[in-house]
Design a protein around this motif. Structure first.
Motif, PDB file in Angstrom:
ATOM      1  N   ALA A   1     -22.396 -10.553  14.687  1.00 34.29           N
ATOM      2  CA  ALA A   1     -21.246 -11.220  14.077  1.00 34.29           C
ATOM      3  C   ALA A   1     -20.656 -12.320  14.940  1.00 34.29           C
ATOM      4  O   ALA A   1     -19.981 -13.217  14.419  1.00 34.29           O
ATOM      5  N   VAL A   2     -20.880 -12.285  16.254  1.00 34.47           N
ATOM      6  CA  VAL A   2     -20.238 -13.273  17.134  1.00 34.47           C
ATOM      7  C   VAL A   2     -21.194 -14.335  17.658  1.00 34.47           C
ATOM      8  O   VAL A   2     -20.741 -15.395  18.119  1.00 34.47           O
ATOM      9  N   ASN A   3     -22.494 -14.093  17.608  1.00 42.11           N
ATOM     10  CA  ASN A   3     -23.453 -15.056  18.155  1.00 42.11           C
ATOM     11  C   ASN A   3     -23.876 -16.065  17.097  1.00 42.11           C
ATOM     12  O   ASN A   3     -24.932 -15.950  16.467  1.00 42.11           O
ATOM     13  N   HIS A   4     -23.019 -17.049  16.887  1.00 42.97           N
ATOM     14  CA  HIS A   4     -23.308 -18.124  15.935  1.00 42.97           C
ATOM     15  C   HIS A   4     -22.388 -19.291  16.243  1.00 42.97           C
ATOM     16  O   HIS A   4     -21.441 -19.164  17.034  1.00 42.97           O
ATOM     17  N   SER A   5     -22.655 -20.412  15.626  1.00 46.11           N
ATOM     18  CA  SER A   5     -21.816 -21.600  15.817  1.00 46.11           C
ATOM     19  C   SER A   5     -20.609 -21.494  14.894  1.00 46.11           C
ATOM     20  O   SER A   5     -20.758 -21.559  13.670  1.00 46.11           O
ATOM     21  N   GLY A   6     -19.442 -21.311  15.460  1.00 45.39           N
ATOM     22  CA  GLY A   6     -18.277 -21.257  14.597  1.00 45.39           C
ATOM     23  C   GLY A   6     -17.199 -20.329  15.094  1.00 45.39           C
ATOM     24  O   GLY A   6     -17.005 -20.138  16.297  1.00 45.39           O
ATOM     25  N   ASP A   7     -16.477 -19.723  14.150  1.00 47.85           N
ATOM     26  CA  ASP A   7     -15.284 -18.932  14.442  1.00 47.85           C
ATOM     27  C   ASP A   7     -15.678 -17.507  14.816  1.00 47.85           C
ATOM     28  O   ASP A   7     -15.449 -16.547  14.081  1.00 47.85           O
ATOM     29  N   SER A   8     -16.262 -17.367  16.006  1.00 43.68           N
ATOM     30  CA  SER A   8     -16.879 -16.105  16.407  1.00 43.68           C
ATOM     31  C   SER A   8     -15.888 -14.958  16.537  1.00 43.68           C
ATOM     32  O   SER A   8     -16.244 -13.802  16.275  1.00 43.68           O
ATOM     33  N   ASP A   9     -14.650 -15.234  16.952  1.00 42.57           N
ATOM     34  CA  ASP A   9     -13.713 -14.120  17.098  1.00 42.57           C
ATOM     35  C   ASP A   9     -13.283 -13.571  15.742  1.00 42.57           C
ATOM     36  O   ASP A   9     -13.143 -12.357  15.564  1.00 42.57           O
ATOM     37  N   SER A  10     -13.105 -14.449  14.758  1.00 50.11           N
ATOM     38  CA  SER A  10     -12.704 -13.975  13.429  1.00 50.11           C
ATOM     39  C   SER A  10     -13.823 -13.204  12.737  1.00 50.11           C
ATOM     40  O   SER A  10     -13.582 -12.155  12.129  1.00 50.11           O
ATOM     41  N   THR A  11     -15.050 -13.710  12.823  1.00 53.67           N
ATOM     42  CA  THR A  11     -16.161 -12.994  12.201  1.00 53.67           C
ATOM     43  C   THR A  11     -16.445 -11.680  12.938  1.00 53.67           C
ATOM     44  O   THR A  11     -16.762 -10.659  12.308  1.00 53.67           O
ATOM     45  N   GLY A  12     -16.286 -11.684  14.264  1.00 52.48           N
ATOM     46  CA  GLY A  12     -16.433 -10.442  15.018  1.00 52.48           C
ATOM     47  C   GLY A  12     -15.358  -9.439  14.654  1.00 52.48           C
ATOM     48  O   GLY A  12     -15.627  -8.236  14.528  1.00 52.48           O
ATOM     49  N   SER A  13     -14.133  -9.929  14.471  1.00 53.21           N
ATOM     50  CA  SER A  13     -13.031  -9.056  14.098  1.00 53.21           C
ATOM     51  C   SER A  13     -13.263  -8.415  12.738  1.00 53.21           C
ATOM     52  O   SER A  13     -13.071  -7.207  12.564  1.00 53.21           O
ATOM     53  N   VAL A  14     -13.690  -9.210  11.755  1.00 49.81           N
ATOM     54  CA  VAL A  14     -13.951  -8.693  10.411  1.00 49.81           C
ATOM     55  C   VAL A  14     -15.048  -7.628  10.448  1.00 49.81           C
ATOM     56  O   VAL A  14     -14.916  -6.540   9.875  1.00 49.81           O
ATOM     57  N   CYS A  15     -16.131  -7.934  11.135  1.00 48.97           N
ATOM     58  CA  CYS A  15     -17.215  -6.962  11.268  1.00 48.97           C
ATOM     59  C   CYS A  15     -16.721  -5.691  11.962  1.00 48.97           C
ATOM     60  O   CYS A  15     -17.020  -4.570  11.524  1.00 48.97           O
ATOM     61  N   GLY A  16     -15.963  -5.844  13.039  1.00 44.71           N
ATOM     62  CA  GLY A  16     -15.457  -4.691  13.770  1.00 44.71           C
ATOM     63  C   GLY A  16     -14.543  -3.822  12.931  1.00 44.71           C
ATOM     64  O   GLY A  16     -14.595  -2.585  13.007  1.00 44.71           O
ATOM     65  N   ASN A  17     -13.691  -4.453  12.114  1.00 43.30           N
ATOM     66  CA  ASN A  17     -12.853  -3.681  11.202  1.00 43.30           C
ATOM     67  C   ASN A  17     -13.696  -2.835  10.258  1.00 43.30           C
ATOM     68  O   ASN A  17     -13.394  -1.663   9.999  1.00 43.30           O
ATOM     69  N   ILE A  18     -14.772  -3.426   9.742  1.00 40.74           N
ATOM     70  CA  ILE A  18     -15.605  -2.725   8.761  1.00 40.74           C
ATOM     71  C   ILE A  18     -16.358  -1.561   9.405  1.00 40.74           C
ATOM     72  O   ILE A  18     -16.308  -0.424   8.913  1.00 40.74           O
TER      73      ILE A  18
END
Length: 362
Positions: free
Chosen positions: A307-324
């Motif tokens: 969720a975090v290793n990509h070009s972009g808003d890595s903290d938000s996508t990591g957060s969403v994945c972590g919540n799930i």
């Protein structure tokens, strides 16, 4: 102790573990992604190796494990929803959650404007005594979203009876991911998923008026609610899509979730596939990336890193994945050696426990 009482205690323990997991998992995903937010995938790999980030890393002068505005706003959302539940339970006053959430975001805004707690603000503001606004560790500006900041300059509280669908009056063209990254708590209260969807969507309108921005927030809250009920992530996404279909203007959010499902079904998860879903700066893309990572990766650690290793808003996508994944597997399913290094871990866990206990009371 009779069987029904034992079952009730077990259900409460499971709910508590899922609430803890959701909030700690979101903070962990946020902390993993925060140091590489704004970095391209090539730069991430150049700095951290061909696999990219493989654990908590530093970001400039920051120590590993620092959380961002994503977790900050999520915690203030929890504080408001706990306050709303308690108020309804003890005083019989319902319907005030949107206003309490708006006030909570005002308290978060205070942490972005001041270097340390202001006792006068804490004394005069209608927040809980000794609440988050009094905690010095939250007074740190971690790249907050422009729409969140500008939107809170307008004291708008949505009408619970107004139809969803038209653009809201605050930042009507904005569908930034600031709506999604703070909305998991709406799915943790024990309320039905459709109610979680509605409240999250309306509270998102306090800062973002674009229908996709607030529908993505509602969809995320509903998805979390389904997962907390015991649904699989895939099942939760499918049920969320059915819920979305009833709302005019849902198409962008539904299409993004559909792409995440299709991509996960292909197997062989990779950063390149993540980037086919976008960069995560806008709400439906952040939701889709977080969902894809949670679906496609075989282990919790793998999902968070995907969720975090990509070009972009890595903290938000990591957060969403972590919540799930945290809601799915509970706090015991998270990598504890990582969680132990997350900023504010003890306070987040305590807040989660208080929230779960309050929501269990009727």
């Amino acid at each position: 102790m009779n069987e029904s009482w034992q079952q009730s205690l077990q259900a409460r323990a499971v709910h508590r573990a899922r609430v803890r997991g959701c909030l700690l998992g979101g903070a962990l995903g946020d902390a993993l992604g925060y140091p590489v937010e704004f970095s391209s995938l090539d730069r991430i790999r150049a700095a951290h190796g061909p696999r990219g980030v493989t654990g908590l890393v530093t970001g400039g002068a920051d120590a590993p494990g620092r959380i961002s505005d994503d977790t900050q706003m999520t915690l203030f959302t929890v504080e408001a929803l706990r306050q709303a539940h308690s108020r309804e339970r003890l005083k019989g006053i319902g319907g005030g959650a949107p206003r309490l959430v708006r006030w909570a975001y005002e308290r978060w805004l205070e942490t972005q404007r001041k270097p340390a707690p202001d006792p006068e603000f804490a004394r005069t503001h209608p927040g809980p005594a000794g609440g988050l606004v009094t905690e010095a560790w939250l007074y740190s500006r971690r790249a907050p979203g422009n729409a969140c900041l500008s939107g809170l300059a307008t004291d708008f509280v949505p009408d619970p009876a107004a139809p969803l669908g038209p653009p809201g009056p605050v930042n009507p063209d904005s569908k930034g991911c600031g709506t999604v990254m703070r909305s998991a708590p709406f799915g943790l209260t024990g309320a039905p998923a459709d109610r979680a969807f509605d409240l999250a969507a309306r509270c998102a309108q306090t800062t973002h008026g674009h229908p996709t921005g607030y529908y993505a927030a509602g969809a995320f809250a509903a998805l979390v609610a389904y997962v907390v009920e015991g649904e699989s992530v895939e099942g939760a996404v499918l049920r969320t899509l059915r819920l979305l279909a009833a709302h005019p203007g849902h198409q962008e959010t539904s299409a993004a979730l559909g792409r995440a499902l299709d991509l996960a079904a292909e197997g062989d998860p990779s950063a390149e596939k993540v980037e086919r879903l976008g960069a995560g700066w806008i709400a439906e893309e952040a939701l889709a990336i977080g969902v894809y990572a949670a679906l496609a990766a075989p282990r919790v650690e793998d999902a968070l890193l995907l969720a975090v290793n990509h070009s972009g808003d890595s903290d938000s996508t990591g957060s969403v994945c972590g919540n799930i994944v945290g809601a799915r597997y509970g706090d015991v399913g998270l990598p504890h050696d990582w969680v132990e290094r997350v900023e504010g871990r003890d306070r987040i866990a305590a807040l989660a426990d208080d929230f779960a206990a309050e929501c269990a009371r009727r």
